[in-house]
Design a protein around this motif. Structure first.
Motif, PDB file in Angstrom:
ATOM      1  N   GLY A   9       0.811  -1.215   0.000  1.00 42.06           N
ATOM      2  CA  GLY A   9       0.000   0.000   0.000  1.00 42.06           C
ATOM      3  C   GLY A   9       0.845   1.266   0.000  1.00 42.06           C
ATOM      4  O   GLY A   9       2.079   1.218   0.082  1.00 42.06           O
ATOM      5  N   GLY A  12       2.597   1.418   3.628  1.00 36.96           N
ATOM      6  CA  GLY A  12       3.374   0.229   3.990  1.00 36.96           C
ATOM      7  C   GLY A  12       4.600   0.024   3.126  1.00 36.96           C
ATOM      8  O   GLY A  12       5.638  -0.433   3.602  1.00 36.96           O
ATOM      9  N   ARG A  32      -1.532 -11.656  -1.641  1.00 42.62           N
ATOM     10  CA  ARG A  32      -1.094 -12.171  -2.956  1.00 42.62           C
ATOM     11  C   ARG A  32       0.399 -11.929  -3.150  1.00 42.62           C
ATOM     12  O   ARG A  32       0.802 -10.969  -3.818  1.00 42.62           O
ATOM     13  CB  ARG A  32      -1.898 -11.469  -4.065  1.00 42.62           C
ATOM     14  N   GLY A  47      -1.131 -14.359   3.720  1.00 42.48           N
ATOM     15  CA  GLY A  47      -2.075 -14.368   4.836  1.00 42.48           C
ATOM     16  C   GLY A  47      -3.104 -13.284   4.617  1.00 42.48           C
ATOM     17  O   GLY A  47      -2.911 -12.390   3.781  1.00 42.48           O
ATOM     18  N   ASP A  48      -4.209 -13.382   5.373  1.00 42.58           N
ATOM     19  CA  ASP A  48      -5.309 -12.425   5.224  1.00 42.58           C
ATOM     20  C   ASP A  48      -5.713 -11.961   6.618  1.00 42.58           C
ATOM     21  O   ASP A  48      -6.115 -12.781   7.451  1.00 42.58           O
ATOM     22  CB  ASP A  48      -6.481 -13.125   4.516  1.00 42.58           C
ATOM     23  N   ALA A  50      -8.247 -10.570   7.509  1.00 46.56           N
ATOM     24  CA  ALA A  50      -9.666 -10.839   7.776  1.00 46.56           C
ATOM     25  C   ALA A  50      -9.886 -12.284   8.236  1.00 46.56           C
ATOM     26  O   ALA A  50     -11.002 -12.643   8.607  1.00 46.56           O
ATOM     27  CB  ALA A  50     -10.482 -10.565   6.514  1.00 46.56           C
ATOM     28  N   VAL A  70      -7.857  -3.643   8.934  1.00 46.88           N
ATOM     29  CA  VAL A  70      -8.924  -4.290   8.158  1.00 46.88           C
ATOM     30  C   VAL A  70     -10.170  -4.339   9.044  1.00 46.88           C
ATOM     31  O   VAL A  70     -10.097  -4.796  10.190  1.00 46.88           O
ATOM     32  CB  VAL A  70      -8.485  -5.705   7.722  1.00 46.88           C
ATOM     33  N   LEU A  92      -1.789   1.586  11.735  1.00 40.23           N
ATOM     34  CA  LEU A  92      -2.169   2.651  10.800  1.00 40.23           C
ATOM     35  C   LEU A  92      -3.669   2.875  10.979  1.00 40.23           C
ATOM     36  O   LEU A  92      -4.487   2.177  10.389  1.00 40.23           O
ATOM     37  CB  LEU A  92      -1.836   2.247   9.363  1.00 40.23           C
ATOM     38  N   SER A  93      -4.000   3.836  11.861  1.00 41.32           N
ATOM     39  CA  SER A  93      -5.404   4.113  12.167  1.00 41.32           C
ATOM     40  C   SER A  93      -5.877   5.279  11.289  1.00 41.32           C
ATOM     41  O   SER A  93      -5.455   5.396  10.137  1.00 41.32           O
ATOM     42  CB  SER A  93      -5.535   4.405  13.667  1.00 41.32           C
ATOM     43  N   GLY A  95      -7.263   9.620  11.252  1.00 36.71           N
ATOM     44  CA  GLY A  95      -7.563  10.879  11.919  1.00 36.71           C
ATOM     45  C   GLY A  95      -9.050  11.087  12.143  1.00 36.71           C
ATOM     46  O   GLY A  95      -9.452  11.998  12.864  1.00 36.71           O
ATOM     47  N   HIS A 112     -11.864   1.800  12.634  1.00 34.75           N
ATOM     48  CA  HIS A 112     -10.506   2.026  13.154  1.00 34.75           C
ATOM     49  C   HIS A 112     -10.527   2.065  14.688  1.00 34.75           C
ATOM     50  O   HIS A 112      -9.629   1.511  15.338  1.00 34.75           O
ATOM     51  CB  HIS A 112      -9.930   3.337  12.602  1.00 34.75           C
ATOM     52  N   PRO A 131      -3.549   9.489  10.681  1.00 36.16           N
ATOM     53  CA  PRO A 131      -3.300  10.506   9.659  1.00 36.16           C
ATOM     54  C   PRO A 131      -4.560  11.239   9.239  1.00 36.16           C
ATOM     55  O   PRO A 131      -5.656  10.674   9.238  1.00 36.16           O
ATOM     56  CB  PRO A 131      -2.751   9.701   8.469  1.00 36.16           C
ATOM     57  N   ASP A 132      -4.355  12.500   8.830  1.00 40.63           N
ATOM     58  CA  ASP A 132      -5.389  13.256   8.114  1.00 40.63           C
ATOM     59  C   ASP A 132      -5.423  12.696   6.685  1.00 40.63           C
ATOM     60  O   ASP A 132      -4.771  11.690   6.369  1.00 40.63           O
ATOM     61  CB  ASP A 132      -5.017  14.757   8.140  1.00 40.63           C
ATOM     62  N   PHE A 134      -4.726  11.657   3.038  1.00 40.11           N
ATOM     63  CA  PHE A 134      -3.455  11.413   2.356  1.00 40.11           C
ATOM     64  C   PHE A 134      -3.335  12.316   1.120  1.00 40.11           C
ATOM     65  O   PHE A 134      -4.295  12.417   0.333  1.00 40.11           O
ATOM     66  CB  PHE A 134      -3.374   9.970   1.835  1.00 40.11           C
TER      67      PHE A 134
END
Ligand SMILES: NC(=O)c1ccc[n+]([C@@H]2O[C@H](COP(=O)([O-])OP(=O)(O)OC[C@H]3O[C@@H](n4cnc5c(N)ncnc54)[C@H](OP(=O)(O)O)[C@@H]3O)[C@@H](O)[C@H]2O)c1
Length: 277
Positions: A9, A12, A32, A47-48, A50, A70, A92-93, A95, A112, A131-132, A134
């Protein structure tokens, strides 16, 4: 060993690069593995998030995790991480999460906040990055800037303090590798409040041609976005945009406090990503 999730992402991939540059032992979790090219020194595991039952191999031997949020994954992740002996998690939450509201405002904040809550109750060391908006969200204009000088979208005067994904990653890397960040919540913004129209103007200045933001009715834009964004998330995005018209977005200095350098501007972000436009 540091496990990086969300490594394909916006944020990340920078986290991964910073940790590899720093010589850390890193593993990534992705749904993937075959869809990306990975640095040779990185261990890649499928791995997932979820599906907590799929996380065992990725978590085995990891003492620190960079966690992508997720929806609904908090309790399952916490149980798997505790069982594997993880000590520290940097989330990674968003804002959108508010500590002042008993009930979070909208689905983005809610999911989140639920993951934050699972981590707070976990006994693990946690750090939350909120974060606010992106700067990378304006990549959605790239198709339009490639074929013309007008960016069409909703709410020309909606303001945010767009944050460079590399700054979020730099804060993450510090929190993953240094002591002193446990129990901290970092509100991450860019250095200035900018409207959509101002962002389009800056984009044009960097690209060397005048780019103008043309406002469309919100419903028209919503319809177009609904092809690839789920309805509850769209609700959240349009609520934030409509409420931020005519209001300067607050800025923080958390990027600088953690990394020692000021947050990068939207102009710097465009310079870094100019080829995309
Ligand atoms: N955009 C904004 O303005 C904004 C503002 C504040 C907060 N945020 C938050 O930041 C996050 C988005 O970050 P980003 O832009 O860096 O991500 P991104 O570019 O949207 O990429 C998504 C990443 O998440 C991973 N992922 C998604 N679902 C997964 C699952 N079920 N299991 C494992 N991995 C999964 C994907 O990995 P694989 O595909 O490789 O499996 C990919 O690496 C979201 O939580 C968002 O709410 C965004």
């Amino acid at each position: 060993m540091i496990l990086v999730t969300g490594a394909t992402g916006n944020v990340g991939r920078h986290v991964l690069d910073l940790l590899v540059e720093d010589g850390r032992a890193v593993r990534v979790l992705t749904r993937r593995p075959q869809n990306a090219v990975w640095p040779a020194e990185v261990d890649v595991v499928a791995g997932d998030l979820a599906d907590a039952a799929s996380l065992g191999t990725a978590l085995a031997g990891a003492d620190t995790v960079f966690l992508f949020a997720v929806p609904g994954s908090g309790p399952g992740f916490v149980a798997a991480a505790r069982q594997a002996g993880v000590r520290r998690v940097v989330l990674l939450s968003s804002g959108a999460v508010s500590d002042d509201d008993e009930v979070q405002d909208g689905p983005i904040a809610s999911y989140h906040a639920e993951i934050e809550q699972a981590l707070r109750a976990s006994g693990l060391e946690w750090t939350f990055l909120r974060p606010d908006v992106f700067a990378a969200n304006t990549l959605m204009w790239a198709g339009q800037t490639k074929s013309g000088d007008v960016v069409r979208g909703a709410y020309a005067e909606a303001a945010a303090a767009p944050v460079h994904e590399a700054d979020i990653a730099a804060v993450a890397a510090a929190a993953l590798t240094q002591d002193g960040h446990a129990g901290r919540v970092y509100e991450l913004t860019g250095p200035e409040s900018l409207t959509h129209a101002e962002q389009a103007r800056i984009l044009g200045e960097v690209l060397g041609r005048p780019i103008r933001f043309a406002e469309l009715p919100a419903e028209t834009v919503r319809q177009a976005m609904s092809a690839h964004v789920p309805a509850p998330i769209l609700d959240g995005i349009f609520k934030v945009w409509s409420e931020s018209v005519g209001r300067a977005a607050p800025t923080t200095t958390d990027v600088e406090k953690v990394t020692g350098r000021p947050a990068r501007s939207y102009r710097e972000w465009v310079l870094d990503r100019a080829t995309a436009f």
